[in-house]
Design a protein around this motif. Structure first.
Motif, mmCIF file in Angstrom:
data_model
loop_
_atom_site.group_PDB
_atom_site.id
_atom_site.type_symbol
_atom_site.label_atom_id
_atom_site.label_comp_id
_atom_site.label_asym_id
_atom_site.label_seq_id
_atom_site.Cartn_x
_atom_site.Cartn_y
_atom_site.Cartn_z
ATOM 1 N N LEU A 147 -8.523 5.970 2.020
ATOM 2 C CA LEU A 147 -8.534 4.595 1.522
ATOM 3 C C LEU A 147 -7.824 3.611 2.445
ATOM 4 O O LEU A 147 -8.220 2.452 2.534
ATOM 5 C CB LEU A 147 -7.926 4.543 0.116
ATOM 6 N N ASN A 148 -6.779 4.032 3.130
ATOM 7 C CA ASN A 148 -6.013 3.129 3.987
ATOM 8 C C ASN A 148 -6.407 3.189 5.459
ATOM 9 O O ASN A 148 -5.819 2.478 6.273
ATOM 10 C CB ASN A 148 -4.516 3.435 3.867
ATOM 11 N N THR B 48 1.555 -0.615 -10.737
ATOM 12 C CA THR B 48 0.401 -0.133 -9.979
ATOM 13 C C THR B 48 -0.802 -1.039 -10.215
ATOM 14 O O THR B 48 -1.107 -1.387 -11.354
ATOM 15 C CB THR B 48 0.056 1.309 -10.407
ATOM 16 N N GLN C 132 -3.372 9.380 -7.620
ATOM 17 C CA GLN C 132 -2.281 8.869 -6.796
ATOM 18 C C GLN C 132 -2.312 7.350 -6.815
ATOM 19 O O GLN C 132 -3.392 6.758 -6.736
ATOM 20 C CB GLN C 132 -2.445 9.311 -5.336
ATOM 21 N N ARG C 133 -1.130 6.741 -6.888
ATOM 22 C CA ARG C 133 -1.070 5.277 -6.751
ATOM 23 C C ARG C 133 -1.532 4.916 -5.351
ATOM 24 O O ARG C 133 -1.192 5.580 -4.383
ATOM 25 C CB ARG C 133 0.371 4.772 -6.917
ATOM 26 N N TRP C 134 -2.297 3.815 -5.267
ATOM 27 C CA TRP C 134 -2.793 3.369 -3.974
ATOM 28 C C TRP C 134 -2.186 2.019 -3.610
ATOM 29 O O TRP C 134 -1.648 1.837 -2.535
ATOM 30 C CB TRP C 134 -4.313 3.338 -3.986
ATOM 31 N N VAL D 25 -7.217 11.200 -0.528
ATOM 32 C CA VAL D 25 -6.996 9.798 -0.880
ATOM 33 C C VAL D 25 -6.568 8.992 0.352
ATOM 34 O O VAL D 25 -6.704 7.773 0.387
ATOM 35 C CB VAL D 25 -5.969 9.685 -2.029
ATOM 36 N N VAL E 259 -0.573 7.377 1.060
ATOM 37 C CA VAL E 259 -1.276 8.386 0.273
ATOM 38 C C VAL E 259 -1.622 9.558 1.167
ATOM 39 O O VAL E 259 -1.762 9.423 2.379
ATOM 40 C CB VAL E 259 -2.531 7.800 -0.411
ATOM 41 N N VAL F 228 -11.944 5.868 -8.223
ATOM 42 C CA VAL F 228 -11.067 4.833 -7.680
ATOM 43 C C VAL F 228 -11.025 3.716 -8.705
ATOM 44 O O VAL F 228 -12.071 3.269 -9.178
ATOM 45 C CB VAL F 228 -11.584 4.286 -6.327
ATOM 46 N N PRO G 198 0.838 -1.201 0.000
ATOM 47 C CA PRO G 198 0.000 0.000 0.000
ATOM 48 C C PRO G 198 0.872 1.249 0.000
ATOM 49 O O PRO G 198 1.916 1.289 0.642
ATOM 50 C CB PRO G 198 -0.807 -0.119 1.292
ATOM 51 N N TYR H 39 -5.416 2.869 -8.068
ATOM 52 C CA TYR H 39 -5.144 4.287 -7.888
ATOM 53 C C TYR H 39 -6.445 5.015 -7.604
ATOM 54 O O TYR H 39 -7.537 4.484 -7.803
ATOM 55 C CB TYR H 39 -4.419 4.892 -9.092
#
Length: 167
Positions: free
Chosen positions: A88-89, A121, A112-114, A85, A81, A134, A78, A124
């Motif tokens: 998301l985490n 990747t 942004q890469r997620w 964003v 971010v 997303v 992960p 994102y």
């Protein structure tokens, strides 16, 4: 554990071959109602671009777009971010996620890469012209995510991010 950005009901259009996990996760979230037409939705959760082409009108969680190349058993990392964003985490650990097959997706400049692996990747997120998006390059059923206790939290996090676009 659900802290909605608004107290208004959130109308979600779901088009997916997943008939168990996503519907169940949506069912436990307060103020979330499933609708049958994308025109009636605040947010869309869609599996594959082939089945839903109007992904720019409303915030969308696009799952497994038909992209290549694919990789088998990627070890996810992960991203740390920032900004919106970062939702998301929150309260989940994606690092131990097991995936059978995932596409490598190329994030546009606004995203942004997620989630990523050594292959590239795999997910994102970002806001394109005011519309949150997303993109996840793998089917949820090709991973252990739906079987994890924090799966409803992941769904909550994605919905919270997509809600940013609501007035």
């Amino acid at each position: 554990w659900w802290r909605a950005a608004t107290q208004q009901p959130l109308r979600v259009f779901l088009q997916s071959t997943d008939t168990r996990f996503l519907p169940a996760a949506l069912g436990v979230l307060p103020n979330v109602t499933r609708v049958s037409q994308p025109n009636d939705a605040d947010i869309a959760i869609v599996e594959s671009l082939d089945v839903f082409t109007d992904t720019r009108r409303i915030p969308t969680w696009l799952i497994a777009p038909p992209l290549a190349p694919t990789v088998t058993f990627p070890q996810l990392q992960p991203m740390l971010v920032t900004g919106d964003v970062a939702y998301l985490n929150q309260d989940i650990d994606m690092q131990q996620t097991q995936i059978i097959t995932a596409s490598v997706v190329m994030p546009p400049i606004w995203a942004q890469r997620w989630l990523y692996s050594a292959a590239g990747t795999h997910a994102y997120a970002g806001i394109d012209a005011g519309v949150p998006q997303v993109v996840m390059g793998f089917l949820l059923t090709q991973s252990d995510l739906p079987l994890r206790a924090d799966f409803p939290i992941l769904v909550r996090n994605v919905l919270r991010f997509l809600e940013i676009g609501r007035a």
